[in-house]
Design a protein around this motif. Structure first.
Motif, PDB file in Angstrom:
ATOM      1  N   THR A  75       0.684  -1.493   0.193  1.00 51.93           N
ATOM      2  CA  THR A  75       0.329  -0.449  -0.408  1.00 51.93           C
ATOM      3  C   THR A  75       0.939   1.310  -0.013  1.00 51.93           C
ATOM      4  O   THR A  75       1.607   1.504   0.528  1.00 51.93           O
ATOM      5  CB  THR A  75      -0.851  -0.364   1.411  1.00 51.93           C
ATOM      6  N   THR A  76       0.376   1.974  -1.032  1.00 51.04           N
ATOM      7  CA  THR A  76       0.969   3.650  -0.800  1.00 51.04           C
ATOM      8  C   THR A  76       0.970   4.339   0.263  1.00 51.04           C
ATOM      9  O   THR A  76      -0.353   4.112   0.769  1.00 51.04           O
ATOM     10  CB  THR A  76       0.855   4.356  -2.499  1.00 51.04           C
ATOM     11  N   GLN A  77       2.065   5.344   0.422  1.00 47.73           N
ATOM     12  CA  GLN A  77       1.168   6.443   1.569  1.00 47.73           C
ATOM     13  C   GLN A  77      -0.190   6.999   1.414  1.00 47.73           C
ATOM     14  O   GLN A  77      -1.041   7.473   1.740  1.00 47.73           O
ATOM     15  CB  GLN A  77       2.192   7.238   1.454  1.00 47.73           C
ATOM     16  N   GLY A  78      -0.321   7.446  -0.491  1.00 50.79           N
ATOM     17  CA  GLY A  78      -1.773   7.486  -0.307  1.00 50.79           C
ATOM     18  C   GLY A  78      -2.743   7.032  -0.580  1.00 50.79           C
ATOM     19  O   GLY A  78      -3.963   7.123  -0.401  1.00 50.79           O
ATOM     20  N   GLY A  79      -2.849   5.676   0.036  1.00 55.26           N
ATOM     21  CA  GLY A  79      -3.507   4.301   0.635  1.00 55.26           C
ATOM     22  C   GLY A  79      -3.795   3.761  -0.808  1.00 55.26           C
ATOM     23  O   GLY A  79      -4.842   2.446  -1.108  1.00 55.26           O
ATOM     24  N   THR A  80      -2.992   3.512  -2.172  1.00 55.92           N
ATOM     25  CA  THR A  80      -3.568   3.276  -3.190  1.00 55.92           C
ATOM     26  C   THR A  80      -2.900   1.247  -3.350  1.00 55.92           C
ATOM     27  O   THR A  80      -1.554   1.586  -2.579  1.00 55.92           O
ATOM     28  CB  THR A  80      -2.930   3.675  -4.578  1.00 55.92           C
ATOM     29  N   LYS A  81      -3.615   0.232  -3.070  1.00 57.66           N
ATOM     30  CA  LYS A  81      -3.310  -0.770  -3.441  1.00 57.66           C
ATOM     31  C   LYS A  81      -2.121  -1.573  -4.181  1.00 57.66           C
ATOM     32  O   LYS A  81      -3.129  -1.382  -5.307  1.00 57.66           O
ATOM     33  CB  LYS A  81      -3.855  -1.678  -2.156  1.00 57.66           C
ATOM     34  N   ILE A  82      -1.299  -2.022  -4.624  1.00 60.47           N
ATOM     35  CA  ILE A  82      -0.579  -1.927  -5.883  1.00 60.47           C
ATOM     36  C   ILE A  82      -0.341  -3.521  -5.530  1.00 60.47           C
ATOM     37  O   ILE A  82       0.486  -4.379  -4.295  1.00 60.47           O
ATOM     38  CB  ILE A  82       0.494  -1.244  -5.608  1.00 60.47           C
ATOM     39  N   THR A  83      -1.143  -4.154  -6.464  1.00 56.68           N
ATOM     40  CA  THR A  83      -0.410  -5.518  -6.299  1.00 56.68           C
ATOM     41  C   THR A  83       0.925  -6.631  -7.574  1.00 56.68           C
ATOM     42  O   THR A  83       0.387  -5.935  -9.200  1.00 56.68           O
ATOM     43  CB  THR A  83      -1.195  -7.310  -6.412  1.00 56.68           C
ATOM     44  N   ASN A  84       1.722  -6.874  -7.099  1.00 55.31           N
ATOM     45  CA  ASN A  84       2.517  -7.198  -8.405  1.00 55.31           C
ATOM     46  C   ASN A  84       3.003  -9.166  -8.144  1.00 55.31           C
ATOM     47  O   ASN A  84       3.006  -9.826  -7.219  1.00 55.31           O
ATOM     48  CB  ASN A  84       4.158  -6.785  -7.917  1.00 55.31           C
ATOM     49  N   PHE A  85       3.577  -9.561  -9.584  1.00 59.46           N
ATOM     50  CA  PHE A  85       3.993 -10.890  -9.508  1.00 59.46           C
ATOM     51  C   PHE A  85       4.505 -10.995 -10.959  1.00 59.46           C
ATOM     52  O   PHE A  85       4.830 -10.221 -11.682  1.00 59.46           O
ATOM     53  CB  PHE A  85       2.610 -11.483  -9.311  1.00 59.46           C
ATOM     54  N   SER A  86       5.385 -11.637 -10.694  1.00 59.31           N
ATOM     55  CA  SER A  86       6.546 -12.402 -11.776  1.00 59.31           C
ATOM     56  C   SER A  86       5.514 -13.140 -12.374  1.00 59.31           C
ATOM     57  O   SER A  86       4.935 -14.154 -12.218  1.00 59.31           O
ATOM     58  CB  SER A  86       7.474 -12.855 -11.250  1.00 59.31           C
ATOM     59  N   LEU A  87       5.887 -13.141 -13.972  1.00 54.66           N
ATOM     60  CA  LEU A  87       5.102 -14.643 -14.891  1.00 54.66           C
ATOM     61  C   LEU A  87       6.062 -14.655 -16.113  1.00 54.66           C
ATOM     62  O   LEU A  87       7.476 -14.133 -16.390  1.00 54.66           O
ATOM     63  CB  LEU A  87       4.201 -13.424 -15.745  1.00 54.66           C
ATOM     64  N   ALA A  88       6.387 -16.285 -15.959  1.00 52.47           N
ATOM     65  CA  ALA A  88       6.897 -16.394 -16.783  1.00 52.47           C
ATOM     66  C   ALA A  88       6.477 -17.176 -18.474  1.00 52.47           C
ATOM     67  O   ALA A  88       5.232 -17.525 -18.408  1.00 52.47           O
ATOM     68  CB  ALA A  88       8.002 -17.666 -16.502  1.00 52.47           C
ATOM     69  N   THR A  89       7.659 -16.745 -19.628  1.00 53.02           N
ATOM     70  CA  THR A  89       7.516 -16.883 -20.840  1.00 53.02           C
ATOM     71  C   THR A  89       7.709 -18.129 -21.331  1.00 53.02           C
ATOM     72  O   THR A  89       9.152 -17.433 -20.733  1.00 53.02           O
ATOM     73  CB  THR A  89       6.545 -16.552 -21.401  1.00 53.02           C
ATOM     74  N   SER A  90       7.635 -19.085 -21.913  1.00 49.35           N
ATOM     75  CA  SER A  90       8.433 -19.575 -22.851  1.00 49.35           C
ATOM     76  C   SER A  90       8.889 -19.573 -24.277  1.00 49.35           C
ATOM     77  O   SER A  90       7.524 -19.503 -24.618  1.00 49.35           O
ATOM     78  CB  SER A  90       8.728 -21.031 -21.995  1.00 49.35           C
ATOM     79  N   ARG A  91       9.671 -19.552 -25.244  1.00 45.24           N
ATOM     80  CA  ARG A  91       9.855 -20.340 -26.426  1.00 45.24           C
ATOM     81  C   ARG A  91      10.542 -21.326 -26.833  1.00 45.24           C
ATOM     82  O   ARG A  91      11.784 -21.837 -25.804  1.00 45.24           O
ATOM     83  CB  ARG A  91       9.480 -19.007 -27.158  1.00 45.24           C
ATOM     84  N   PRO A  92      10.385 -22.105 -27.370  1.00 49.87           N
ATOM     85  CA  PRO A  92      11.322 -23.214 -28.070  1.00 49.87           C
ATOM     86  C   PRO A  92      13.202 -21.894 -28.298  1.00 49.87           C
ATOM     87  O   PRO A  92      12.686 -21.056 -29.228  1.00 49.87           O
ATOM     88  CB  PRO A  92      10.353 -23.248 -29.233  1.00 49.87           C
ATOM     89  N   LYS A  93      13.542 -23.019 -28.004  1.00 48.62           N
ATOM     90  CA  LYS A  93      15.165 -22.497 -28.422  1.00 48.62           C
ATOM     91  C   LYS A  93      15.332 -22.858 -29.908  1.00 48.62           C
ATOM     92  O   LYS A  93      15.079 -23.629 -29.805  1.00 48.62           O
ATOM     93  CB  LYS A  93      15.988 -22.604 -27.006  1.00 48.62           C
ATOM     94  N   ARG A  94      15.486 -22.198 -30.957  1.00 47.25           N
ATOM     95  CA  ARG A  94      16.530 -22.677 -31.812  1.00 47.25           C
ATOM     96  C   ARG A  94      17.778 -22.819 -32.277  1.00 47.25           C
ATOM     97  O   ARG A  94      18.357 -21.506 -31.462  1.00 47.25           O
ATOM     98  CB  ARG A  94      15.846 -22.298 -33.052  1.00 47.25           C
ATOM     99  N   ASP A  95      18.268 -23.538 -33.093  1.00 44.37           N
ATOM    100  CA  ASP A  95      20.018 -23.119 -33.374  1.00 44.37           C
ATOM    101  C   ASP A  95      20.325 -22.802 -34.332  1.00 44.37           C
ATOM    102  O   ASP A  95      18.691 -21.810 -34.607  1.00 44.37           O
ATOM    103  CB  ASP A  95      20.082 -24.570 -33.841  1.00 44.37           C
TER     104      ASP A  95
END
Length: 136
Positions: A19-39
């Protein structure tokens, strides 16, 4: 022109709320995205056991207001979600007077693509209980 980002991936850790000093709630999270590795020839790389090798990228997701409240309440580590929002760059000077840069995704929408493990386990227990009541 529009700043639009759409990511689908796995949540890396339980969302954190502050929560900020002004009272705003902030939610954070991490997100993993994947893609095939190519030669160098553009072919998908495989490991020694024949499984596809993937490149994983981590994204910092920030949610405000109702979206943040819903994410904090229902999103769990490992859950699959789709995030629609905008990319936001920040710049600041740290305690050692070094200029730092950061990037985050400000989420407008978070869509659940799977249930969290806790909900899956509860549903599995309910289905097991119901299965016990079914005559064979």
């Amino acid at each position: 022109m529009q700043n639009l980002v759409i990511l689908a991936g796995n949540v890396g850790a339980t969302p954190e709320v502050r929560t900020t000093q002004g009272g705003t709630k902030i939610t954070n999270f991490s997100l993993a995205t994947s893609r095939p590795k190519r030669d160098q020839d553009g072919k998908t790389m495989k490991d020694g056991e024949g499984r596809r090798v993937e490149d994983t990228e981590w994204h910092r997701i920030t949610c405000f207001n109702g979206v943040g409240k819903t994410v904090a309440q229902y999103v769990e580590k490992g859950q699959k979600v789709m995030v629609r929002g905008r990319i936001h760059y920040t710049r600041w000077t740290d305690d050692q007077n070094n200029e730092r840069y950061g990037v985050e995704i400000i989420a407008d929408e978070v869509t659940f693509l799977s249930y969290g493990k806790n909900r899956q386990e509860r549903q599995g227990a309910t289905q097991d209980d119901e299965a016990d009541d079914v005559p064979f």
